[in-house]
Write a protein that holds these residues in place. Structure first.
Motif, PDB file in Angstrom:
ATOM      1  N   MET A  56       0.843  -1.165   0.000  1.00 29.93           N
ATOM      2  CA  MET A  56       0.000   0.000   0.000  1.00 29.93           C
ATOM      3  C   MET A  56       0.898   1.240   0.000  1.00 29.93           C
ATOM      4  O   MET A  56       1.903   1.287   0.685  1.00 29.93           O
ATOM      5  N   VAL A  57       0.507   2.217  -0.814  1.00 32.29           N
ATOM      6  CA  VAL A  57       1.256   3.468  -0.912  1.00 32.29           C
ATOM      7  C   VAL A  57       0.315   4.602  -0.537  1.00 32.29           C
ATOM      8  O   VAL A  57      -0.783   4.716  -1.072  1.00 32.29           O
ATOM      9  N   GLU A  58       0.733   5.414   0.407  1.00 30.80           N
ATOM     10  CA  GLU A  58      -0.076   6.551   0.826  1.00 30.80           C
ATOM     11  C   GLU A  58       0.264   7.760  -0.027  1.00 30.80           C
ATOM     12  O   GLU A  58       1.438   8.079  -0.235  1.00 30.80           O
ATOM     13  N   LEU A  59      -0.771   8.424  -0.558  1.00 31.87           N
ATOM     14  CA  LEU A  59      -0.585   9.612  -1.386  1.00 31.87           C
ATOM     15  C   LEU A  59      -1.113  10.825  -0.637  1.00 31.87           C
ATOM     16  O   LEU A  59      -2.084  10.731   0.105  1.00 31.87           O
ATOM     17  N   LYS A  60      -0.479  11.962  -0.856  1.00 35.54           N
ATOM     18  CA  LYS A  60      -0.905  13.190  -0.215  1.00 35.54           C
ATOM     19  C   LYS A  60      -1.462  14.137  -1.274  1.00 35.54           C
ATOM     20  O   LYS A  60      -0.876  14.308  -2.342  1.00 35.54           O
ATOM     21  N   ILE A  61      -2.612  14.739  -0.977  1.00 36.28           N
ATOM     22  CA  ILE A  61      -3.223  15.699  -1.894  1.00 36.28           C
ATOM     23  C   ILE A  61      -2.514  17.044  -1.716  1.00 36.28           C
ATOM     24  O   ILE A  61      -2.308  17.508  -0.597  1.00 36.28           O
ATOM     25  N   VAL A  62      -2.129  17.651  -2.848  1.00 33.93           N
ATOM     26  CA  VAL A  62      -1.440  18.940  -2.822  1.00 33.93           C
ATOM     27  C   VAL A  62      -2.151  19.922  -3.749  1.00 33.93           C
ATOM     28  O   VAL A  62      -2.772  19.527  -4.729  1.00 33.93           O
ATOM     29  N   LYS A  63      -2.070  21.199  -3.428  1.00 30.66           N
ATOM     30  CA  LYS A  63      -2.670  22.233  -4.259  1.00 30.66           C
ATOM     31  C   LYS A  63      -1.744  22.484  -5.449  1.00 30.66           C
ATOM     32  O   LYS A  63      -0.548  22.668  -5.302  1.00 30.66           O
ATOM     33  N   VAL A  64      -2.337  22.491  -6.651  1.00 27.95           N
ATOM     34  CA  VAL A  64      -1.609  22.762  -7.891  1.00 27.95           C
ATOM     35  C   VAL A  64      -2.384  23.858  -8.608  1.00 27.95           C
ATOM     36  O   VAL A  64      -3.387  23.582  -9.269  1.00 27.95           O
ATOM     37  N   GLY A  65      -1.965  25.093  -8.447  1.00 25.53           N
ATOM     38  CA  GLY A  65      -2.716  26.212  -9.002  1.00 25.53           C
ATOM     39  C   GLY A  65      -4.064  26.299  -8.320  1.00 25.53           C
ATOM     40  O   GLY A  65      -4.145  26.357  -7.097  1.00 25.53           O
ATOM     41  N   ASN A  66      -5.146  26.272  -9.114  1.00 24.45           N
ATOM     42  CA  ASN A  66      -6.503  26.290  -8.556  1.00 24.45           C
ATOM     43  C   ASN A  66      -7.080  24.891  -8.395  1.00 24.45           C
ATOM     44  O   ASN A  66      -8.256  24.738  -8.075  1.00 24.45           O
ATOM     45  N   SER A  67      -6.285  23.877  -8.639  1.00 25.76           N
ATOM     46  CA  SER A  67      -6.747  22.486  -8.580  1.00 25.76           C
ATOM     47  C   SER A  67      -6.057  21.748  -7.441  1.00 25.76           C
ATOM     48  O   SER A  67      -5.200  22.293  -6.758  1.00 25.76           O
ATOM     49  N   LEU A  68      -6.448  20.500  -7.276  1.00 22.26           N
ATOM     50  CA  LEU A  68      -5.780  19.607  -6.336  1.00 22.26           C
ATOM     51  C   LEU A  68      -5.155  18.461  -7.122  1.00 22.26           C
ATOM     52  O   LEU A  68      -5.673  18.053  -8.151  1.00 22.26           O
ATOM     53  N   GLY A  69      -4.056  17.958  -6.640  1.00 21.77           N
ATOM     54  CA  GLY A  69      -3.388  16.848  -7.316  1.00 21.77           C
ATOM     55  C   GLY A  69      -2.715  15.941  -6.310  1.00 21.77           C
ATOM     56  O   GLY A  69      -2.738  16.204  -5.107  1.00 21.77           O
ATOM     57  N   VAL A  70      -2.144  14.870  -6.797  1.00 19.52           N
ATOM     58  CA  VAL A  70      -1.363  13.967  -5.956  1.00 19.52           C
ATOM     59  C   VAL A  70       0.004  13.774  -6.595  1.00 19.52           C
ATOM     60  O   VAL A  70       0.137  13.806  -7.819  1.00 19.52           O
ATOM     61  N   ARG A  71       0.989  13.596  -5.766  1.00 26.64           N
ATOM     62  CA  ARG A  71       2.333  13.292  -6.255  1.00 26.64           C
ATOM     63  C   ARG A  71       2.537  11.793  -6.145  1.00 26.64           C
ATOM     64  O   ARG A  71       2.286  11.192  -5.106  1.00 26.64           O
ATOM     65  N   LEU A  72       2.980  11.198  -7.237  1.00 25.02           N
ATOM     66  CA  LEU A  72       3.225   9.758  -7.242  1.00 25.02           C
ATOM     67  C   LEU A  72       4.681   9.482  -6.894  1.00 25.02           C
ATOM     68  O   LEU A  72       5.583  10.044  -7.518  1.00 25.02           O
ATOM     69  N   PRO A  73       4.907   8.616  -5.915  1.00 24.09           N
ATOM     70  CA  PRO A  73       6.284   8.251  -5.576  1.00 24.09           C
ATOM     71  C   PRO A  73       6.968   7.554  -6.757  1.00 24.09           C
ATOM     72  O   PRO A  73       6.311   6.940  -7.601  1.00 24.09           O
ATOM     73  N   ARG A  74       8.272   7.645  -6.808  1.00 26.74           N
ATOM     74  CA  ARG A  74       9.070   7.061  -7.887  1.00 26.74           C
ATOM     75  C   ARG A  74       8.729   5.583  -8.083  1.00 26.74           C
ATOM     76  O   ARG A  74       8.614   5.112  -9.208  1.00 26.74           O
ATOM     77  N   GLU A  75       8.543   4.831  -6.989  1.00 25.86           N
ATOM     78  CA  GLU A  75       8.250   3.395  -7.104  1.00 25.86           C
ATOM     79  C   GLU A  75       6.939   3.154  -7.855  1.00 25.86           C
ATOM     80  O   GLU A  75       6.816   2.203  -8.627  1.00 25.86           O
ATOM     81  N   VAL A  76       5.948   4.014  -7.670  1.00 26.39           N
ATOM     82  CA  VAL A  76       4.667   3.886  -8.368  1.00 26.39           C
ATOM     83  C   VAL A  76       4.839   4.220  -9.841  1.00 26.39           C
ATOM     84  O   VAL A  76       4.344   3.511 -10.721  1.00 26.39           O
ATOM     85  N   VAL A  77       5.560   5.301 -10.129  1.00 30.87           N
ATOM     86  CA  VAL A  77       5.810   5.720 -11.515  1.00 30.87           C
ATOM     87  C   VAL A  77       6.550   4.611 -12.266  1.00 30.87           C
ATOM     88  O   VAL A  77       6.207   4.278 -13.402  1.00 30.87           O
ATOM     89  N   THR A  78       7.520   4.020 -11.619  1.00 29.79           N
ATOM     90  CA  THR A  78       8.294   2.938 -12.232  1.00 29.79           C
ATOM     91  C   THR A  78       7.405   1.725 -12.504  1.00 29.79           C
ATOM     92  O   THR A  78       7.447   1.143 -13.590  1.00 29.79           O
ATOM     93  N   ARG A  79       6.590   1.372 -11.542  1.00 28.80           N
ATOM     94  CA  ARG A  79       5.733   0.194 -11.704  1.00 28.80           C
ATOM     95  C   ARG A  79       4.667   0.396 -12.779  1.00 28.80           C
ATOM     96  O   ARG A  79       4.300  -0.543 -13.491  1.00 28.80           O
ATOM     97  N   LEU A  80       4.155   1.631 -12.911  1.00 29.57           N
ATOM     98  CA  LEU A  80       3.160   1.918 -13.938  1.00 29.57           C
ATOM     99  C   LEU A  80       3.783   2.117 -15.320  1.00 29.57           C
ATOM    100  O   LEU A  80       3.072   2.194 -16.314  1.00 29.57           O
ATOM    101  N   HIS A  81       5.105   2.228 -15.375  1.00 33.68           N
ATOM    102  CA  HIS A  81       5.830   2.469 -16.631  1.00 33.68           C
ATOM    103  C   HIS A  81       5.343   3.765 -17.288  1.00 33.68           C
ATOM    104  O   HIS A  81       5.019   3.793 -18.479  1.00 33.68           O
ATOM    105  N   VAL A  82       5.264   4.833 -16.497  1.00 35.45           N
ATOM    106  CA  VAL A  82       4.849   6.136 -17.003  1.00 35.45           C
ATOM    107  C   VAL A  82       5.931   7.162 -16.720  1.00 35.45           C
ATOM    108  O   VAL A  82       6.843   6.925 -15.925  1.00 35.45           O
ATOM    109  N   GLU A  83       5.810   8.296 -17.396  1.00 40.17           N
ATOM    110  CA  GLU A  83       6.756   9.388 -17.170  1.00 40.17           C
ATOM    111  C   GLU A  83       6.012  10.708 -17.264  1.00 40.17           C
ATOM    112  O   GLU A  83       4.806  10.740 -17.556  1.00 40.17           O
ATOM    113  N   ASP A  84       6.702  11.784 -17.014  1.00 36.83           N
ATOM    114  CA  ASP A  84       6.109  13.119 -17.014  1.00 36.83           C
ATOM    115  C   ASP A  84       5.346  13.376 -18.311  1.00 36.83           C
ATOM    116  O   ASP A  84       5.861  13.139 -19.404  1.00 36.83           O
ATOM    117  N   GLY A  85       4.099  13.794 -18.183  1.00 38.37           N
ATOM    118  CA  GLY A  85       3.275  14.094 -19.346  1.00 38.37           C
ATOM    119  C   GLY A  85       2.380  12.959 -19.809  1.00 38.37           C
ATOM    120  O   GLY A  85       1.473  13.171 -20.614  1.00 38.37           O
TER     121      GLY A  85
END
Length: 75
Positions: free
Chosen positions: A1-30
């Motif tokens: 289980m990976v805990e994500l934190k909601i952060v303000k991004v401009g006028n929206s809310l977003g989550v930051r994905l830890p490197r381990e999640v990004v690697t496992r999903l095989h995704v990158e910026d954009g």
């Protein structure tokens, strides 16, 4: 289980994905991700798949077209 934190991004809310999640999903910026509801009541995060999107459009059209038939079969 990976805990994500909601952060303000401009006028929206977003989550930051830890490197381990990004690697496992095989995704990158954009890259695009898809958030879908799971049958258990939670959510599932998966990489965007244009082929799957095309298949879902065909399925949705079929469900719209045969709405009455599907409703009758469900009874």
């Amino acid at each position: 289980m990976v805990e994500l934190k909601i952060v303000k991004v401009g006028n929206s809310l977003g989550v930051r994905l830890p490197r381990e999640v990004v690697t496992r999903l095989h995704v990158e910026d954009g890259d695009r991700l898809i958030l879908t509801e799971s049958p258990e009541g939670g959510y599932r995060l998966t990489p965007y798949d244009p082929e799957f999107e095309a298949q879902m459009k065909v399925a949705e059209e079929g469900m719209r077209r045969y709405r009455n038939t599907l409703k009758a079969l469900a009874e």
